[in-house]
Write an enzyme that holds these catalytic residues in place. Structure first.
Site, PDB file in Angstrom:
ATOM      1  N   GLY A  12     -27.253  92.657 -12.540  1.00  0.00           N
ATOM      2  CA  GLY A  12     -28.868  92.561 -13.104  1.00  0.00           C
ATOM      3  C   GLY A  12     -29.927  93.590 -12.408  1.00  0.00           C
ATOM      4  O   GLY A  12     -31.173  93.180 -12.532  1.00  0.00           O
ATOM      5  N   ASN A  14     -30.687  96.353 -13.030  1.00  0.00           N
ATOM      6  CA  ASN A  14     -31.341  97.250 -13.898  1.00  0.00           C
ATOM      7  C   ASN A  14     -32.394  96.260 -14.712  1.00  0.00           C
ATOM      8  O   ASN A  14     -33.584  96.670 -14.746  1.00  0.00           O
ATOM      9  CB  ASN A  14     -30.584  97.757 -14.877  1.00  0.00           C
ATOM     10  CG  ASN A  14     -30.352  99.243 -14.402  1.00  0.00           C
ATOM     11  OD1 ASN A  14     -30.757 100.246 -14.249  1.00  0.00           O
ATOM     12  ND2 ASN A  14     -28.694  99.174 -14.004  1.00  0.00           N
ATOM     13  N   ASN A 109     -28.899 101.612 -24.122  1.00  0.00           N
ATOM     14  CA  ASN A 109     -27.674 101.439 -23.009  1.00  0.00           C
ATOM     15  C   ASN A 109     -28.139 102.418 -21.679  1.00  0.00           C
ATOM     16  O   ASN A 109     -28.731 103.213 -22.109  1.00  0.00           O
ATOM     17  CB  ASN A 109     -26.590 101.540 -23.657  1.00  0.00           C
ATOM     18  CG  ASN A 109     -25.363 101.310 -22.528  1.00  0.00           C
ATOM     19  OD1 ASN A 109     -25.312 100.283 -21.848  1.00  0.00           O
ATOM     20  ND2 ASN A 109     -24.391 102.054 -22.304  1.00  0.00           N
ATOM     21  N   HIS A 111     -26.098 104.346 -18.796  1.00  0.00           N
ATOM     22  CA  HIS A 111     -24.733 104.642 -18.315  1.00  0.00           C
ATOM     23  C   HIS A 111     -24.595 105.521 -17.128  1.00  0.00           C
ATOM     24  O   HIS A 111     -25.585 106.362 -16.881  1.00  0.00           O
ATOM     25  CB  HIS A 111     -24.029 105.319 -19.482  1.00  0.00           C
ATOM     26  CG  HIS A 111     -22.405 105.998 -19.071  1.00  0.00           C
ATOM     27  ND1 HIS A 111     -21.518 105.013 -19.082  1.00  0.00           N
ATOM     28  CD2 HIS A 111     -22.032 106.965 -18.780  1.00  0.00           C
ATOM     29  CE1 HIS A 111     -20.546 105.448 -18.950  1.00  0.00           C
ATOM     30  NE2 HIS A 111     -20.778 106.825 -18.482  1.00  0.00           N
TER      31      HIS A 111
HETATM   32  C1  GRF Z   1     -24.814 100.086 -13.841  1.00  0.00           C
HETATM   33  O1  GRF Z   1     -24.489 101.217 -13.173  1.00  0.00           O
HETATM   34  C2  GRF Z   1     -25.092 100.875 -15.277  1.00  0.00           C
HETATM   35  O2  GRF Z   1     -25.335 101.885 -15.283  1.00  0.00           O
HETATM   36  C3  GRF Z   1     -23.864 100.127 -15.882  1.00  0.00           C
HETATM   37  O3  GRF Z   1     -23.501  99.011 -15.209  1.00  0.00           O
HETATM   38  C4  GRF Z   1     -24.184  98.900 -13.898  1.00  0.00           C
HETATM   39  C5  GRF Z   1     -25.081  97.840 -14.010  1.00  0.00           C
HETATM   40  O4  GRF Z   1     -25.781  97.307 -12.740  1.00  0.00           O
HETATM   41  N1  GRF Z   1     -23.642 100.336 -17.104  1.00  0.00           N
HETATM   42  P1  GRF Z   1     -26.688  96.179 -12.987  1.00  0.00           P
HETATM   43  O5  GRF Z   1     -25.960  94.880 -13.292  1.00  0.00           O
HETATM   44  O6  GRF Z   1     -27.818  96.335 -13.697  1.00  0.00           O
HETATM   45  O7  GRF Z   1     -26.870  96.005 -11.427  1.00  0.00           O
END
Ligand code: GRF
Length: 202
Positions: A12, A14, A109, A111
């Site tokens: 989490g 992000n 999303n 990536h």
């Molecule tokens: C990130 O590297 C994102 O790009 C990928 O999954 C990871 C999620 O990380 N889709 P977090 O849960 O937000 O720390």
């Protein structure tokens, strides 16, 4: 103001960067709920710490996609919390047309690669194995393919000779934490127009 529903399966970080941008007054939005397909995901604990409504949704019987009853539950919860924008933040399932139809052009999303290079799982490992010198992240609108929707923003990082998968991923994640709030800021300001494959930021 965006009303964001977050779907995530992992730590989490992000989601946290979005919450911090909102708290700092640089993003006109509210995270209305956080939903996870993993009962003990860090993203649920982080949501709890921030006082954000959060819930585990059992994804059974599917292993890699969000479909059927689980999809219906997720759509129902997002609607019940009044979400108008769906942010996939480390959500490890393929979303299907039902969710996209419920939130047309409002599912985003992130990536961990410069798409269209290295779609799919553990993209930073793919990049390292391939030997590219520049890696990065992409925020994009979600369409019915895998990591294939129109690109909103990309940020790049160098790949160093002594990088390990973890060190490269950490460098990419630091950029992700800038890129997602930035894309959402543009969306909140009504600045994004989709023209075919291209997203124009006015
Ligand atoms: C990130 O590297 C994102 O790009 C990928 O999954 C990871 C999620 O990380 N889709 P977090 O849960 O937000 O720390």
């Amino acid at each position: 103001m965006l009303r964001i529903g977050v779907l995530g399966s992992g730590s989490g970080s992000n989601m946290q960067s979005i919450v911090e941008a909102i708290a700092a007054g640089t993003l006109d939005a509210r995270v209305v709920c956080v939903l996870s397909d993993v009962p003990d995901a860090g993203i649920l604990a982080r949501a709890a710490r921030h006082g954000i409504p959060h819930q585990y949704v059992d994804p059974a019987p599917f292993k890699t996609k969000l479909e059927g009853l689980a999809e219906e539950r997720v759509i129902g919860l997002l609607q019940a919390f009044g979400a108008d924008t769906v942010v996939l933040a480390g959500f490890m399932r393929v979303v299907k047309p039902g969710l996209l139809r419920a939130f047309p052009r409002r599912v985003l999303n992130i990536h961990p690669a410069l798409l269209p290079a290295f779609p799919g799982l553990a993209a930073w490992k793919q990049a390292l194995a391939y030997g590219v010198k520049v890696a990065g992240c992409t925020v994009h609108f979600v369409d019915e393919g895998i990591d294939s929707g129109p690109v909103i923003v990309q940020r790049s990082v160098p790949v160093r000779d002594d990088d390990t998968p973890d060190s490269l991923h950490a460098r990419i994640q630091a950029e992700e934490h800038q890129a997602y709030p930035e894309a959402l800021r543009w969306l909140a300001a009504g600045r994004l127009r989709i023209d075919g494959r291209r997203v124009i930021c006015t």
